[in-house]
Design a protein around this motif. Sequence first.
Motif, PDB file in Angstrom:
ATOM      1  N   ARG A  73       0.389  -1.420  -0.449  1.00 52.56           N
ATOM      2  CA  ARG A  73       0.144   0.102   0.311  1.00 52.56           C
ATOM      3  C   ARG A  73       0.707   1.361  -0.058  1.00 52.56           C
ATOM      4  O   ARG A  73       0.545   2.345  -0.418  1.00 52.56           O
ATOM      5  CB  ARG A  73      -0.633   0.300   0.664  1.00 52.56           C
ATOM      6  CG  ARG A  73      -1.817  -0.946   0.391  1.00 52.56           C
ATOM      7  CD  ARG A  73      -3.342  -1.021   0.006  1.00 52.56           C
ATOM      8  NE  ARG A  73      -3.917  -1.641  -0.193  1.00 52.56           N
ATOM      9  CZ  ARG A  73      -3.726  -2.995  -0.748  1.00 52.56           C
ATOM     10  NH1 ARG A  73      -2.841  -2.324  -2.238  1.00 52.56           N
ATOM     11  NH2 ARG A  73      -4.805  -3.003  -1.440  1.00 52.56           N
ATOM     12  N   GLU A  80      -2.852   0.327  -5.025  1.00 53.01           N
ATOM     13  CA  GLU A  80      -4.189  -0.319  -5.649  1.00 53.01           C
ATOM     14  C   GLU A  80      -4.817  -1.590  -6.074  1.00 53.01           C
ATOM     15  O   GLU A  80      -6.043  -1.588  -6.352  1.00 53.01           O
ATOM     16  CB  GLU A  80      -4.194   1.060  -7.130  1.00 53.01           C
ATOM     17  CG  GLU A  80      -4.467   2.647  -7.064  1.00 53.01           C
ATOM     18  CD  GLU A  80      -4.859   2.759  -5.790  1.00 53.01           C
ATOM     19  OE1 GLU A  80      -6.567   2.520  -5.563  1.00 53.01           O
ATOM     20  OE2 GLU A  80      -5.074   3.947  -5.236  1.00 53.01           O
ATOM     21  N   PRO A  82      -6.037  -5.263  -5.112  1.00 53.95           N
ATOM     22  CA  PRO A  82      -6.985  -5.342  -4.346  1.00 53.95           C
ATOM     23  C   PRO A  82      -6.226  -6.547  -4.120  1.00 53.95           C
ATOM     24  O   PRO A  82      -5.160  -7.516  -4.635  1.00 53.95           O
ATOM     25  CB  PRO A  82      -8.508  -5.751  -4.853  1.00 53.95           C
ATOM     26  CG  PRO A  82      -7.868  -6.260  -6.326  1.00 53.95           C
ATOM     27  CD  PRO A  82      -6.716  -5.130  -7.167  1.00 53.95           C
ATOM     28  N   PHE A  99      -7.770  -5.731   7.562  1.00 53.38           N
ATOM     29  CA  PHE A  99      -8.691  -4.738   6.981  1.00 53.38           C
ATOM     30  C   PHE A  99      -7.507  -3.564   6.853  1.00 53.38           C
ATOM     31  O   PHE A  99      -7.748  -2.510   5.497  1.00 53.38           O
ATOM     32  CB  PHE A  99     -10.048  -4.321   6.909  1.00 53.38           C
ATOM     33  CG  PHE A  99     -10.955  -4.675   6.589  1.00 53.38           C
ATOM     34  CD1 PHE A  99     -11.084  -4.978   4.726  1.00 53.38           C
ATOM     35  CD2 PHE A  99     -11.703  -6.291   6.961  1.00 53.38           C
ATOM     36  CE1 PHE A  99     -12.086  -6.471   4.924  1.00 53.38           C
ATOM     37  CE2 PHE A  99     -12.681  -7.095   6.970  1.00 53.38           C
ATOM     38  CZ  PHE A  99     -12.514  -7.135   5.388  1.00 53.38           C
ATOM     39  N   GLN A 104      -8.975  -5.528   1.321  1.00 53.22           N
ATOM     40  CA  GLN A 104     -10.004  -5.959   0.427  1.00 53.22           C
ATOM     41  C   GLN A 104     -10.973  -6.544   1.095  1.00 53.22           C
ATOM     42  O   GLN A 104     -12.375  -6.548   1.021  1.00 53.22           O
ATOM     43  CB  GLN A 104     -10.514  -5.285  -0.859  1.00 53.22           C
ATOM     44  CG  GLN A 104      -9.900  -3.960  -1.453  1.00 53.22           C
ATOM     45  CD  GLN A 104      -8.166  -4.100  -1.228  1.00 53.22           C
ATOM     46  OE1 GLN A 104      -7.591  -4.174  -2.114  1.00 53.22           O
ATOM     47  NE2 GLN A 104      -8.064  -2.501  -1.327  1.00 53.22           N
ATOM     48  N   ASP A 105     -10.307  -8.194   0.860  1.00 52.09           N
ATOM     49  CA  ASP A 105     -11.510  -9.023   1.800  1.00 52.09           C
ATOM     50  C   ASP A 105     -10.976  -9.864   1.766  1.00 52.09           C
ATOM     51  O   ASP A 105      -9.794 -10.395   2.473  1.00 52.09           O
ATOM     52  CB  ASP A 105     -12.093  -9.621   0.685  1.00 52.09           C
ATOM     53  CG  ASP A 105     -13.438 -10.506   0.403  1.00 52.09           C
ATOM     54  OD1 ASP A 105     -13.439 -10.171   1.847  1.00 52.09           O
ATOM     55  OD2 ASP A 105     -14.220 -11.099  -0.996  1.00 52.09           O
ATOM     56  N   GLN A 123     -14.235  -8.965  -6.551  1.00 49.50           N
ATOM     57  CA  GLN A 123     -13.295  -8.139  -6.416  1.00 49.50           C
ATOM     58  C   GLN A 123     -12.536  -7.144  -7.853  1.00 49.50           C
ATOM     59  O   GLN A 123     -11.963  -6.186  -8.113  1.00 49.50           O
ATOM     60  CB  GLN A 123     -11.720  -8.118  -5.724  1.00 49.50           C
ATOM     61  CG  GLN A 123     -11.993  -8.557  -4.164  1.00 49.50           C
ATOM     62  CD  GLN A 123     -12.159  -7.049  -3.506  1.00 49.50           C
ATOM     63  OE1 GLN A 123     -12.149  -6.310  -3.987  1.00 49.50           O
ATOM     64  NE2 GLN A 123     -13.652  -7.132  -2.853  1.00 49.50           N
ATOM     65  N   ARG A 127     -11.964  -3.884  -9.779  1.00 49.97           N
ATOM     66  CA  ARG A 127     -10.478  -2.963 -10.372  1.00 49.97           C
ATOM     67  C   ARG A 127     -11.045  -2.417 -11.704  1.00 49.97           C
ATOM     68  O   ARG A 127     -10.435  -1.212 -12.242  1.00 49.97           O
ATOM     69  CB  ARG A 127      -9.703  -4.048 -10.210  1.00 49.97           C
ATOM     70  CG  ARG A 127      -8.141  -3.656 -10.356  1.00 49.97           C
ATOM     71  CD  ARG A 127      -8.122  -1.834  -9.894  1.00 49.97           C
ATOM     72  NE  ARG A 127      -6.736  -2.168  -9.946  1.00 49.97           N
ATOM     73  CZ  ARG A 127      -6.499  -0.645 -10.483  1.00 49.97           C
ATOM     74  NH1 ARG A 127      -7.447   0.007  -9.815  1.00 49.97           N
ATOM     75  NH2 ARG A 127      -5.385  -0.485 -10.844  1.00 49.97           N
ATOM     76  N   GLN A 130     -13.128   0.078 -11.811  1.00 51.01           N
ATOM     77  CA  GLN A 130     -12.249   1.540 -11.068  1.00 51.01           C
ATOM     78  C   GLN A 130     -11.763   1.620 -12.078  1.00 51.01           C
ATOM     79  O   GLN A 130     -11.069   3.092 -12.562  1.00 51.01           O
ATOM     80  CB  GLN A 130     -11.322   1.213  -9.518  1.00 51.01           C
ATOM     81  CG  GLN A 130     -10.576   1.729  -9.741  1.00 51.01           C
ATOM     82  CD  GLN A 130      -9.771   1.912  -8.202  1.00 51.01           C
ATOM     83  OE1 GLN A 130      -9.504   0.309  -8.195  1.00 51.01           O
ATOM     84  NE2 GLN A 130      -9.306   2.658  -7.693  1.00 51.01           N
TER      85      GLN A 130
END
Length: 387
Positions: A73, A80, A82, A99, A104-105, A123, A127, A130
């Motif tokens: 991150r 970006e 996931p 999290f 994300q999951d 996911q 993405r 996005q």
Amino acid sequence: MDNYLKDKVILLVDDTPENIDVLNGMLSHFKRKIATNGERAIKIATGSNPPDLILLDIMMPGMDGYEVATRLRASETAKEIPIIFLTAKTAKADIIKGFESGGQDYVTKPFDPHELLERVKTQLKLRHQQKMLENLNEVLEQKVQERTAQLEESNHKLEEAFGKLKVLDEAKSSFLKLISHEIRTPLNGIIGSTYFLDDMIEDPELKEFMAILKESVERLEHFAINALFLTQLDTKRMGLHQQPVDLAKAIEKALSENRKLSEEKNITIHYEPKTMVQVMGDDMLLEKSLSETINNAVKFSTGREVTIETIDEENSVQVKITNAGEEIPEEKLQKMTEAFGLAGQHMDKNTGLGLAIVSACQNLINGSLNIESKTGMVTVTLDYRKG
């Protein structure tokens, strides 16, 4: 499976070969990359061909999944992507920590094939959407930049055109002022001489010629005054402060300015003074518009009378000035308020500034001007807002 998902690349990160084998079997529809430790996962994710999704085991020796996610991150290349955590931990605190570190999951071990596949597809779709939005934003931003550049260019051209128009307008104003001055200066001497000679001449035929000369000189003087006045209206527009004006007094003053002309033409002006509310405007402009309209009616009347009627309405007052006259075609009515238009050509081949000045005055004080011609009568209606 949607076609756009088939080309997606998933990075599988787990230190247990058996888990890698299981994930490979479950996700055989996708392209896959494999890392058995955190360092290798970070290298692949931040490389030249980063994956579209990362399945990341939490419990690994050395660098665990939380630290891997945190470092990803912090990377411009991988921030970006996931991340779905793979974990045997089901405690709420562990899930929240996942999290917080950037996931994300999560999917719990042992894996349910259907659940895993659906979470992966979800996911990847998010993405994909996005990226589509990012691409759309880039296109829109480019369009905005292009449009902004076009507008700037258009504004520049408008500024140049406005500058040229301003120069032309100033040249026109200077020219009219010069013409007005050069006409009025010798006119003053001619006017004085005509009145002096008129008193001295007794011969009827010479008297008739002198009357024609006086009328021509007075018309020329009137034109010079109006030409200068018209050039001054632009200046007046910048400094105009509207205030309540006594309309009855303005009408009386306009009548007195035209009394000599009406007597010379043997025309009676019918007007019944009445108490009227004040109207909004500028006293000089309002009086000028009334005077020029009455002058025009007297000058071009084919009858022996001109009528002035005032109509008091809820929010405005109308002044209707009517004279007998030949019917004016619609196409000429539209040009009557233009400077040097065709207003008088149906009568005596004159062009002039009278109604052009009236129109300009009315516009400046937010009034209106309307001209009607029917059944041998011409009516000019001036509309003023109540003060």
